[in-house]
Design a protein around this motif. Sequence first.
Motif, short mmCIF file in Angstrom:
data_model
loop_
_atom_site.label_atom_id
_atom_site.label_comp_id
_atom_site.label_asym_id
_atom_site.label_seq_id
_atom_site.Cartn_x
_atom_site.Cartn_y
_atom_site.Cartn_z
N MET A 117 0.70 -1.12 0.21
CA MET A 117 -0.06 0.52 -0.23
C MET A 117 0.55 1.00 -0.01
O MET A 117 1.88 1.04 0.86
CB MET A 117 -1.05 -0.27 1.06
N LEU A 118 0.04 2.24 -0.23
CA LEU A 118 0.94 3.11 -0.09
C LEU A 118 0.66 5.21 0.76
O LEU A 118 -1.18 4.30 0.86
CB LEU A 118 1.40 3.76 -1.92
N GLU A 119 0.37 5.73 0.69
CA GLU A 119 -0.20 6.86 1.82
C GLU A 119 -0.62 6.50 2.61
O GLU A 119 -0.15 5.94 3.00
CB GLU A 119 -0.79 7.96 0.95
N GLY A 120 -2.21 6.88 2.96
CA GLY A 120 -2.11 6.03 4.49
C GLY A 120 -1.89 7.16 5.45
O GLY A 120 -2.36 6.34 6.63
N SER A 121 -1.83 7.99 6.22
CA SER A 121 -1.30 8.64 6.48
C SER A 121 -2.05 10.17 7.18
O SER A 121 -2.96 10.80 6.12
CB SER A 121 -0.07 8.85 6.72
N GLY A 122 -2.65 11.11 7.74
CA GLY A 122 -3.07 12.37 8.23
C GLY A 122 -2.01 13.06 9.17
O GLY A 122 -1.68 12.75 10.43
N LEU A 123 -3.01 14.71 8.90
CA LEU A 123 -2.54 15.19 9.69
C LEU A 123 -3.56 16.35 10.23
O LEU A 123 -4.63 15.78 10.06
CB LEU A 123 -2.00 16.65 9.49
N VAL A 124 -4.29 15.82 11.47
CA VAL A 124 -5.48 16.07 12.24
C VAL A 124 -5.04 16.71 13.69
O VAL A 124 -3.90 16.65 14.29
CB VAL A 124 -5.77 14.67 13.42
N ALA A 125 -5.90 18.14 13.58
CA ALA A 125 -5.85 19.06 14.81
C ALA A 125 -6.87 18.59 15.11
O ALA A 125 -8.35 18.43 15.18
CB ALA A 125 -6.23 20.39 13.93
N SER A 126 -7.29 19.19 16.45
CA SER A 126 -8.47 19.01 17.31
C SER A 126 -9.80 19.87 17.06
O SER A 126 -10.00 20.77 16.04
CB SER A 126 -8.71 19.86 18.41
N VAL A 127 -11.03 19.46 16.90
CA VAL A 127 -12.08 20.06 16.68
C VAL A 127 -12.49 21.17 16.93
O VAL A 127 -13.12 21.90 16.22
CB VAL A 127 -13.40 18.89 16.83
N SER A 128 -11.70 21.84 18.10
CA SER A 128 -12.04 23.24 18.17
C SER A 128 -10.32 24.35 18.06
O SER A 128 -11.23 25.05 18.37
CB SER A 128 -11.13 22.68 20.29
N SER A 129 -9.81 23.93 17.12
CA SER A 129 -9.13 24.73 16.52
C SER A 129 -9.86 25.07 15.67
O SER A 129 -11.04 24.66 15.13
CB SER A 129 -7.42 23.42 16.18
N PRO A 130 -9.31 26.96 15.27
CA PRO A 130 -9.82 27.41 13.76
C PRO A 130 -9.25 26.02 12.91
O PRO A 130 -9.64 27.24 11.70
CB PRO A 130 -9.23 28.61 14.55
N ALA A 131 -8.26 25.57 12.88
CA ALA A 131 -7.92 24.96 12.06
C ALA A 131 -8.61 24.45 10.90
O ALA A 131 -9.12 23.18 11.27
CB ALA A 131 -6.50 24.81 11.79
N ASN A 132 -9.11 24.04 9.63
CA ASN A 132 -9.56 23.63 8.62
C ASN A 132 -8.85 22.90 7.76
O ASN A 132 -9.35 21.66 6.89
CB ASN A 132 -10.19 23.77 8.35
N ASP A 133 -7.45 23.87 6.61
CA ASP A 133 -6.55 23.11 5.68
C ASP A 133 -5.27 24.10 6.32
O ASP A 133 -5.22 24.13 7.62
CB ASP A 133 -6.75 23.75 4.81
N TRP A 134 -4.05 23.85 5.53
CA TRP A 134 -2.99 23.38 5.28
C TRP A 134 -2.86 25.14 6.55
O TRP A 134 -1.88 25.58 7.23
CB TRP A 134 -2.55 23.01 4.85
N ASP A 135 -2.60 25.69 5.18
CA ASP A 135 -2.57 27.26 5.37
C ASP A 135 -3.20 27.90 6.77
O ASP A 135 -2.80 28.90 7.43
CB ASP A 135 -3.34 27.97 4.27
N SER A 136 -4.03 27.71 7.03
CA SER A 136 -5.80 28.07 8.27
C SER A 136 -4.37 26.87 9.33
O SER A 136 -4.40 27.71 10.83
CB SER A 136 -6.65 27.73 8.85
N PHE A 137 -4.19 26.12 9.29
CA PHE A 137 -2.77 24.78 10.16
C PHE A 137 -1.75 26.36 10.43
O PHE A 137 -1.49 26.78 12.00
CB PHE A 137 -2.59 23.97 10.22
N VAL A 138 -1.28 26.08 10.04
CA VAL A 138 0.08 27.18 9.68
C VAL A 138 -0.24 28.65 10.50
O VAL A 138 0.06 29.20 11.19
CB VAL A 138 0.55 27.63 8.47
N ALA A 139 -1.78 29.22 9.79
CA ALA A 139 -1.48 30.32 11.05
C ALA A 139 -2.47 30.67 12.45
O ALA A 139 -1.72 31.02 13.34
CB ALA A 139 -3.00 31.63 9.93
N TRP A 140 -2.82 28.86 12.49
CA TRP A 140 -2.90 28.99 14.09
C TRP A 140 -1.71 28.58 14.99
O TRP A 140 -1.65 29.28 15.85
CB TRP A 140 -3.88 27.36 14.42
N VAL A 141 -0.81 28.02 14.32
CA VAL A 141 0.52 28.39 14.56
C VAL A 141 1.18 28.55 15.49
O VAL A 141 1.49 29.42 16.23
CB VAL A 141 1.29 26.53 14.01
#
Length: 388
Positions: free
Chosen positions: A323-347
């Motif tokens: 198999m290939l791929e099959g992993s992911g980055l998760v953030a808490s439901v309470s965080s304002p992050a919904n994609d990579w750009d908003s994740f970076v802004a949150w961090v």
Amino acid sequence: MVVFTAGCTDTGSDNATVEILYTGAGTMPGLLATGQIDGYINWQPFVAVALEGDIGKVISYSQDLPPKGTWTNHTCCVFGANSKALEDPEIASSLSALMILGNKYINDNPDNAAVLTADWLFSSQNMTYGNVTVSSVDVMKTSIPTIKFSSEVTESWMDSNEAFILSQRELGLVTSKLATTSADESAELLYDFGPYESAVAQIESGTFITPDATSTISIGYLPSDHHAPLFVLLKDWEYFKDTYNCYLKPVTEKTGKITDAELYINGQKIADVKLVEGTGGPQLMTLLQQNAIQYALAGTPPFISAVDKSTGDMSLKILSPIMLEGSGLVASVSSPANDWDSFVAWVKARSAEGKNVVLGDPQLGSIQDVQLKAALESASIAYVVKSA
């Protein structure tokens, strides 16, 4: 990729920093649910657990993490063997064929594969993480479609493995046999594609080779849906008997994992098969080197490490991907992050407040660890290791 994996960074244009907590893959959903971490990078099904348990949201699946294009079809788990097993190339070819057919089954029947995998891993029971309870079947139905089940040996897959070797050199984790090898020299040490090529030819012709003698073999695996090709082979063995007359039949059919089976080719029993559940890839490599098992489904990193550090006469080889791929980055439901750009802004916002984001990470030097650090550095985010 090597540029992004040279080690811990401590500078950034705005001093944004993430704290990395190395912890067990299975503990991360509970830590997230109880607020002890703010997110995690992990392999499936623990990304799906966060979604089904409503404790996290996916920021990015691994193939989409930055730097853009780096992780498309990235390596993950493989089917491999020790040199003792490869003394019987016909058995190795038969098992390689079954892994290919197991993957075809999953791709053709993803929902049923999810049900069978939940049966094997969790006896179809609920999964509990602290106060969070989720249906194992629902988790598998969410997880399975995000994994690219493929046994095809491709240039891009081999390039992904070579890139990973380079990253391990930079991290100081590959230091011996693979420390200075060229890509061709690394391939010579890592792979034996003979069984895979024979398996492909047998499947295409519709004719399977029946080995002359019976034997006893052991196959190691890990309790992850990444290894679903093995699970569906045994849980729906009659399908493979009726369709291919090449199959693994459980000695006793039951709910949950199977420990004893028989390999049949063309209606003839070829081998008694032990299925051995491991606790981790390094442990399975040790069992292979001791010949306690002859075959294993495990991650590419443990095979690379074992080949690099191997001594003695028992060599290990990767036969094909599963198999290939099959992993992911998760953030808490309470965080304002919904994609990579908003994740970076949150961090960055959290660092400015003096409260760094804490992310779970399964292991130093793992594929997920390398991916997370590459993504963070591409955004000029520093990372430090947090004490447990």
